[in-house]
Write an enzyme that holds these catalytic residues in place. Structure first.
Site, mmCIF file in Angstrom:
data_model
loop_
_atom_site.group_PDB
_atom_site.id
_atom_site.type_symbol
_atom_site.label_atom_id
_atom_site.label_comp_id
_atom_site.label_asym_id
_atom_site.label_seq_id
_atom_site.Cartn_x
_atom_site.Cartn_y
_atom_site.Cartn_z
ATOM 1 N N HIS A 92 42.766 -79.995 -9.035
ATOM 2 C CA HIS A 92 41.655 -79.827 -10.294
ATOM 3 C C HIS A 92 40.536 -80.883 -9.942
ATOM 4 O O HIS A 92 39.552 -80.458 -10.101
ATOM 5 C CB HIS A 92 42.571 -80.284 -11.360
ATOM 6 N N CYS A 135 29.513 -82.571 -21.968
ATOM 7 C CA CYS A 135 29.479 -81.602 -23.165
ATOM 8 C C CYS A 135 30.377 -80.584 -22.979
ATOM 9 O O CYS A 135 30.915 -79.965 -23.860
ATOM 10 C CB CYS A 135 28.180 -81.222 -23.597
#
Lengths: 271, 425
Positions: free
Chosen positions: B101, B50
């Site tokens: 990342h 989400c």
């Protein structure tokens, strides 16, 4: 040989103290294990140094400031290591090892005297009396450190400060319980130390109690801790109150141990 | 290494964008398969939560690959204005940045709540999914395994996910700092707000097993007590019951103090000064703030808990700096592995190219040298072989030596260009 061992012990405790303080600041487990190893190794050398010195002189050398402080720091580290292995609270060392280091460092600053054992002290009572007194003093030193930790943590909880110290220090209840046990642990040898001292005094001075400054002050110390233990069992003197009284008790211990000898004189003066 | 990460996260895109891009679980296999078929994409993974939608890909060419992956994402909008709408929110990491990342995401440094542990599980799931559908290969497998390892390292070597960052966990943490072991302790609920229940549940998960409930309507207390397998107390009796409570959680709707100072003084005396931890999560407050002055009574209201939470979050951000150092080191080891991997095909290609030249030249020359017997032909062959071996020996040794060095990529590029190993005109 003994001075080499003593120096190694001093270095061990110095590293232990340093890493202990780093552990408090950084809380990396690495510092914790280093300080534990350093102080354990230091303790082993310290033990060897004491044995070597005793063999060399033919008696336990605690009649001068050097010997007394050395044995005092040895006893502190011994009880600390026992408590540490029992409770596994690494941050304890951050507070106790500096005290042990101060003790051994002042021993190092006061060179050992070469005069032999005075005839009055040449007795098995001497060992018993000193042994009990040292055990008691060391246990009370630990109780002092734990009390300081308790007060810091109590202040944190009371004033809603969830900072670095709050995270590092253990819970109030554990420290309170530990403090209680340490004081109980110290109280027995303190009592026995006073008793054995007065029995011995009957032999050498001809009187159980002669209000020697050391006797007077050890009695004062005894009353402080007796009151604390009694208060805890009857009216719930625990937590902050207990910690403060334990700190007062420790002041009395230090004065009895050092202040009397250095300031008041009497029959217990160092050589 | 041609790793590309393209995506959006809570940091770059509002929920309206994220929800459009999110991959529903049902269509994930299909989407993964079509991403794997995108031009220039060799390996791929889809992470869709989400808070973030990210595509991890190994591509043949960084620029073209990144573009292809972006196109793939735009298509999900099913509208022509995809690039304008999504483009500004999209980030695209390549090479070293992509590796860093990945490690930061796995270690929860990029999370909304730094240090929250769910993201690692979600990343593992995405990886497992890729494994199942065979869309990952050597490089992404290695990247994911390494990311999981790095995340574990960060969690054990820093305190990034240790302190409580929600009100109810903060209550548990405080209770632990007061009591240590919660097992023998009793918690008492005064009133039954939602947050009070939550806190009580967390406390029970941490060892407390005895709960006392007091509410104004006795029936409600009984109902709630049943849920906690605890004990209900009539409202009038709660001051007496407080003597047995080590933790008191107040959350009634009452507009005034219910627990008063004198009362608490009496209670703590009755308890022989055993500590009592009071949590007042009601607004207006239900516990007289003056009780915090009493020895061995510790009172926290909702703001106090909130400030504990904020302090903990600050602490986490401090720990995150430590984590960045760990990650920087791990990125380097990963890149080292990657560059050695790229050196090998370069060396092979170089050898093949030179050997190819030798063979064509030999084929051209042999017809002109007629009259040579088989032994002599062998001699010519070994002569030419010997020459290229001698010529290639030094460059090969250098390349192998430089494979783990800082300039490996430069050497690879230079050799590829000079010998035109990529077959361009």
């Amino acid at each position: 040989m003994e001075s080499l061992f003593f120096k190694l012990a001093l270095i061990g405790y110095a590293i232990g103290t340093l890493k202990g303080l780093l552990y408090l600041a950084k809380s990396r487990a690495f510092f914790g294990s280093v300080y534990l190893i350093a102080s354990s190794v230091g303790f082993a050398f310290h033990t060897l140094a004491l044995i070597a010195m005793t063999v060399n002189k033919g008696y336990l050398p605690v009649t001068d400031l050097h010997g007394a402080m050395s044995l005092f720091s040895w006893a502190i580290v011994m009880i600390f290591l026992i408590v540490e292995y029992r409770y596994r609270i690494l941050v304890l060392g951050s507070f106790i090892l500096p005290l042990a280091f101060i003790a051994i460092f002042s021993a190092a600053m006061a060179p050992p005297k070469t005069a032999g054992l005075p005839p009055a002290l040449d007795s098995a009572w001497f060992l018993v009396h000193i042994g009990f007194a040292m055990l008691g003093a060391a246990a009370f030193t630990l109780s002092f450190a734990v009390s300081v930790m308790y007060l810091i943590q109590e202040w944190n909880v009371k004033h809603h400060k969830a900072g670095l110290m709050f995270q590092r220090l253990p819970s109030l209840e554990i420290m309170d319980e530990m403090n209680y046990r340490l004081i109980s642990l110290g109280f027995i040898p303190l009592t026995l130390g006073i008793l054995s001292g007065s029995i011995w005094a009957e032999y050498v001075w001809g009187a159980f109690w002669s209000w020697d400054p050391k006797q007077t002050w050890s009695l004062i110390t005894w009353f402080v801790y007796a009151a604390l233990l009694h208060g805890r069992l009857t009216i719930g003197w625990r937590g902050r109150k207990a910690a403060i009284i334990a700190i007062i008790g420790f002041m009395a211990v230090i004065f009895t141990f050092l202040g009397v000898n250095l300031l008041l004189g009497g029959k217990h003066t160092f050589q | 290494m041609n790793i590309v990460v393209v995506g959006v996260s809570h940091k770059t895109a509002p929920v309206e964008i994220r929800e459009c891009l999110a991959f529903p679980e049902k269509s994930l296999p299909e989407c993964l398969a079509s991403l794997a078929k995108a031009p220039g994409v060799n390996e791929c993974l889809i992470l869709s939560t989400c808070n973030r939608v990210e595509l991890y890909c190994l591509v043949q060419d960084l620029d073209k690959g990144a573009q292809a992956v972006k196109e793939f994402l735009y298509q999900r909008f099913h509208v022509s204005d995809g690039p304008e709408k999504v483009g500004p929110h999209l980030y695209c990491y390549t090479g070293t940045d992509a590796v860093r990342h990945t490690f930061r995401v796995a270690s929860s440094l990029d999370s909304m709540m730094v240090g929250e542990p769910q993201i690692l599980g979600q990343l593992k799931e995405a990886y497992d999914f890729g494994l199942q559908h065979k869309t990952t290969g050597l490089i992404l497998n290695r990247l994911m395994k390494k990311a999981i390892m790095v995340a574990k390292r960060v969690r054990t070597e820093t305190k990034i996910s240790q302190s409580a960052v929600s009100i109810s966990y903060a209550a548990v943490e405080l209770a632990r700092k007061i009591f240590g072991n919660l097992e023998q302790k009793t918690v008492m609920l005064l009133g039954a707000g939602e947050m009070a229940e939550l806190a009580a549940r967390h406390l029970m998960n941490n060892g407390i097993h005895h709960v006392i409930v007091a509410t104004r309507t006795y029936e409600n207390a009984v109902k709630l007590a049943e849920e906690f397998k605890g004990e209900a107390v009539r409202w009038d009796d709660f001051p007496r019951a407080m003597v047995n409570a080590d933790i008191l959680i107040a959350s009634t709707g009452a507009p005034h103090y219910i627990v008063k100072n004198d009362e608490m003084k009496h209670v703590i005396k009755e308890r022989k000064y055993r500590p009592i931890f009071c949590i007042d999560i009601s607004v207006p407050r239900n516990i007289d703030p003056a009780i915090n002055e009493i020895d061995n009574v510790y009172l926290y209201d909702i703001d106090d808990l909130q400030s504990v939470v904020e302090a903990n979050i600050k602490e986490r951000h401090k720990e995150a700096e430590e984590a960045e150092n760990i990650i920087a080191g791990e990125v380097n080891t990963f890149l080292e592995w990657g560059s050695s991997l790229e050196m090998v095909p370069t060396i092979v290609a170089l050898r093949e190219k030179i050997d190819g030249i030798r063979r064509t030249e030999l084929e051209k020359a042999l017809p002109r040298l007629d009259g040579l017997d088989e032994k002599q032909i062998k001699a010519v062959e070994s002569l030419t072989n010997g020459i290229i071996n001698k010529v290639l020996h030094d460059p090969m040794t250098t390349l192998k030596k430089e494979a783990n060095g800082e300039n490996a990529a430069m050497y690879v590029e230079a050799v590829r260009k000079m010998f035109n190993l990529d077959g361009k005109e």
